[in-house]
Scaffold this active site. Structure first.
Site, short mmCIF file in Angstrom:
data_model
loop_
_atom_site.label_atom_id
_atom_site.label_comp_id
_atom_site.label_asym_id
_atom_site.label_seq_id
_atom_site.Cartn_x
_atom_site.Cartn_y
_atom_site.Cartn_z
N LYS A 278 0.82 -1.22 0.00
CA LYS A 278 0.00 0.00 0.00
C LYS A 278 0.85 1.27 0.00
O LYS A 278 1.91 1.30 0.60
CB LYS A 278 -0.88 0.04 1.26
CG LYS A 278 -2.00 -0.95 1.28
CD LYS A 278 -2.84 -0.71 2.50
CE LYS A 278 -4.13 -1.51 2.44
NZ LYS A 278 -4.97 -1.20 3.60
N GLU B 213 1.02 -5.10 4.54
CA GLU B 213 0.35 -5.75 5.65
C GLU B 213 -0.24 -7.07 5.18
O GLU B 213 -0.33 -7.34 3.98
CB GLU B 213 -0.75 -4.84 6.22
CG GLU B 213 -1.79 -4.47 5.21
CD GLU B 213 -2.73 -3.37 5.70
OE1 GLU B 213 -2.33 -2.56 6.55
OE2 GLU B 213 -3.87 -3.33 5.21
N HIS C 123 -15.71 -4.83 5.04
CA HIS C 123 -15.31 -3.47 5.36
C HIS C 123 -16.44 -2.85 6.17
O HIS C 123 -17.53 -2.64 5.66
CB HIS C 123 -15.08 -2.70 4.05
CG HIS C 123 -14.76 -1.27 4.23
ND1 HIS C 123 -13.64 -0.69 3.69
CD2 HIS C 123 -15.39 -0.30 4.92
CE1 HIS C 123 -13.61 0.58 4.05
NE2 HIS C 123 -14.65 0.85 4.79
N LYS D 179 -16.69 1.77 -2.78
CA LYS D 179 -18.00 1.35 -2.34
C LYS D 179 -19.09 1.71 -3.35
O LYS D 179 -19.03 2.77 -3.96
CB LYS D 179 -18.34 2.06 -1.02
CG LYS D 179 -17.34 1.78 0.08
CD LYS D 179 -17.38 2.86 1.16
CE LYS D 179 -16.19 2.72 2.08
NZ LYS D 179 -16.00 3.89 2.95
N GLU E 150 -12.49 3.29 9.99
CA GLU E 150 -12.71 2.16 9.10
C GLU E 150 -11.99 0.93 9.63
O GLU E 150 -10.82 1.01 10.00
CB GLU E 150 -12.21 2.48 7.69
CG GLU E 150 -13.00 3.57 7.02
CD GLU E 150 -12.73 3.66 5.51
OE1 GLU E 150 -13.54 4.28 4.83
OE2 GLU E 150 -11.72 3.10 5.03
N GLU F 185 -8.17 2.64 8.61
CA GLU F 185 -7.81 4.05 8.50
C GLU F 185 -8.95 4.90 9.05
O GLU F 185 -10.04 4.39 9.32
CB GLU F 185 -7.53 4.44 7.05
CG GLU F 185 -8.70 4.28 6.11
CD GLU F 185 -8.38 4.70 4.68
OE1 GLU F 185 -7.34 4.25 4.15
OE2 GLU F 185 -9.14 5.48 4.11
N ASN G 37 -11.21 8.41 8.31
CA ASN G 37 -11.58 9.48 7.40
C ASN G 37 -12.05 10.66 8.23
O ASN G 37 -13.03 10.56 8.96
CB ASN G 37 -12.67 9.04 6.43
CG ASN G 37 -12.17 7.96 5.50
OD1 ASN G 37 -11.07 8.06 4.96
ND2 ASN G 37 -12.93 6.90 5.35
N ARG H 220 -13.69 13.42 7.96
CA ARG H 220 -14.64 14.25 7.21
C ARG H 220 -16.00 13.56 7.19
O ARG H 220 -16.13 12.44 7.67
CB ARG H 220 -14.14 14.38 5.77
CG ARG H 220 -13.84 12.99 5.19
CD ARG H 220 -13.60 12.99 3.72
NE ARG H 220 -13.04 11.76 3.24
CZ ARG H 220 -13.71 10.65 2.94
NH1 ARG H 220 -15.02 10.62 3.08
NH2 ARG H 220 -13.11 9.57 2.50
N VAL I 7 -19.41 9.86 2.07
CA VAL I 7 -20.44 9.75 1.02
C VAL I 7 -21.68 9.04 1.59
O VAL I 7 -22.82 9.45 1.35
CB VAL I 7 -19.89 8.95 -0.19
CG1 VAL I 7 -20.98 8.72 -1.24
CG2 VAL I 7 -18.67 9.63 -0.80
#
Lengths: 80, 446
Positions: B160, B202, B210, B239, B277, B290, B292, B294, B297
């Site tokens: 990643k 990883e 998810h 997604k 997440e 991780e 987010n 903010r 969506v």
């Protein structure tokens, strides 16, 4: 005498001649290219699509500049 | 209510419209910023004021933070809402707003930067006692180091980009040989896309789900969760369908996951709404993926099961008001599903810009659409043209309502993914809730 061949944009979007801003162009005018070689990218809706050569030849000229907004089927490159 | 008088929305499309709607309800004036390509868009018409900030390419418009700051100063906006994407997770933008005396509606610049660095975020959450996916703790310095780590944790591994996100800049690797190839190409792509070629790797989880947790924190030290969203239905690692609650979690697992999310957000003094997440394996073990920093969506599914307006919460928290814990119901109410409608081929996912010559929207569903009939979908931005959200007393009812909504919906003139969305609603594995992130891939093969 070989006849001229053109590469058209497969999609509407923005045409790039290099993989990223700080890297050199994929190909230059006068370069020999083989089928499958990448000559640029089209960015459409946050996705990048490679523009590839379909027949062997020599890059005669680019019809559009780097970062030009292009339409579907617009001429991008002329091969000889 | 909020002390803001005028909010500038540094975004476009459906999320700009969504933010405008809540601002209107709270009697806050709105300023839209837009590129030349969006001059005729709904969000530009719906805002009280609109400022042209540049030509179509995002670098010259929606990512031009000085142009946006200028628009905020010129219109006298006292706060900026960044939406999602674009500058929403840009620490410099948050800082520049503060320097100009404009409130950035989101967490602090330092928290944005910390969580934006995926390696630093993992370290932080590990230190807070939250399980992370086994892998390398820091940046990989060489291909030899990458091979050593990969062999220690065992193939397959996921390579990643540290600065990556949204599924961009990651690659599954099964052997030393594959790793050699992928190392260079992934670094190159990351460098060109994010301006940072730092990589980490990883353990690859084979049947992952998810699942993410909506959290909110305020400047008074309150941190709360609003349950989880199941986001395993993805195409190209992005997604397309989300639901809340997750059909995979029982009440005990739900409580553990949500508590971990709150603990993680508390550990960084998180302010405003955000999303933790997680990747959840077949055994139900969850790992932090991780954060987010903010609005997401898919925030509407959380709104439907909580009866909370998350944009209103963002405005209030940014205005230093405390979170109203009393507004949170003791249990999620029913079940909600969101379908993202994309301007793309339903099978190949090839983007399909063009003119929407017909648009019929469902009548009994919540709609968050960016476009109306006659609008042009340009090639410059995300292919998502809208979202359809249904809410039912049960999951089965929400699915039934979504089926009807998708049947009623017509998008003409461009290719779209409505057929894919409808076939997912009809799928027995989806209906049973036994899917993972490979669902769409498997469905299309079958």
């Amino acid at each position: 005498m070989s006849e001229k061949k053109v590469i058209l944009s497969p999609l509407p979007g923005v045409f790039y001649r290099k993989p990223s801003p700080d890297q050199p162009d994929y190909v230059q005018e006068g370069d020999m290219v083989k089928s499958g070689d990448i000559v640029g990218l089209i960015e459409v809706m946050k996705n990048f699509y490679e523009v590839k050569v379909e027949e062997d030849g020599v890059i005669d000229r680019f019809s559009v500049e780097n970062e030009t907004i292009v339409d579907v089927d617009q001429e991008l490159v002329v091969l000889r | 209510m909020s002390h803001f008088k005028k909010v500038l929305i540094a975004n476009r499309g459906e999320i700009a419209r969504r933010i405008i709607r809540t601002c209107k309800r709270l009697s806050i004036s709105t300023v839209a910023v837009y590129s030349e390509a969006d001059a005729a868009s709904l969000f530009v018409k719906e805002a009280d004021e609109a400022v042209l900030i540049g030509p179509a390419p995002v670098k010259k418009s929606y990512l031009d933070l000085e142009a946006i700051i200028q628009a905020a100063k010129q219109t006298g906006a006292d706060a900026v809402h960044p939406g999602y994407g674009f500058l929403a997770e840009n620490g410099t933008f948050a800082e520049r707003c503060a320097e100009e005396g404009i409130t950035f509606i989101g967490p602090t610049a330092s928290v944005i930067r910390l969580m934006g660095d995926k390696i630093a975020a993992r370290k932080q959450m590990k230190a807070a006692g939250i399980q992370i996916v086994p892998g390398v703790d820091g940046a990989l310095r060489s291909i030899d180091e990458a091979k050593q780590v990969a062999n220690e944790i065992g193939y397959p591994v996921m390579l990643k980009a540290s600065a990556g996100g949204g599924g961009i800049g990651m690659q599954i690797v099964h052997s030393d040989q594959e790793l050699e190839k992928a190392f260079e190409s992934t670094a190159q792509r990351a460098g060109s896309y994010f301006g940072d070629d730092t990589l980490f790797l990883e353990k690859y989880i084979s049947s992952p789900r998810h699942i993410e947790v909506q959290i909110a924190g305020d400047v008074h030290g309150n941190v709360v969760h609003l349950w989880e969203r199941e986001c395993s239905i993805q195409r190209r690692n992005q997604k397309i369908i989300e639901e809340a609650p997750s059909p995979f979690l029982d009440p005990v697992a739900r409580e553990a996951l949500c508590a971990a999310a709150v603990k993680g957000a508390e550990s960084i003094g998180y302010t405003n709404v955000g999303t933790m997440e997680f990747i959840v394996d077949e055994q139900g073990q969850y790992y932090f993926l991780e954060m987010n920093t903010r609005i997401q969506v898919e925030h509407p599914v959380t709104e439907e099961i909580s009866a909370i307006d998350l944009v209103e919460w963002q405005l209030k928290i940014a205005a230093n008001l405390p979170i109203d814990r009393g507004a949170i119901p003791s249990n999620p109410s029913g079940h909600a599903i969101e379908c993202r409608v994309y301007a793309e081929d339903a099978r190949t996912f090839m983007p399909s810009p063009g003119k929407i010559d017909a648009l019929v929207v469902p009548v009994e569903a919540r709609l968050e659409f960016a476009v109306t009939e006659g609008d042009q979908v340009t090639p410059f931005y995300d292919p998502m043209i809208g979202k359809i959200i249904t809410h039912g007393a049960s999951r089965a009812e929400a699915i039934e309502k979504m089926k009807q909504a998708l049947q009623q919906c017509i998008v003409g003139g461009i290719k779209n993914n409505l057929p894919l969305l409808a076939s997912i609603m009809d799928d027995s594995a989806f209906q049973a809730g036994t899917y993972n992130t490979k669902f769409v891939e498997t469905l299309l093969k079958g």
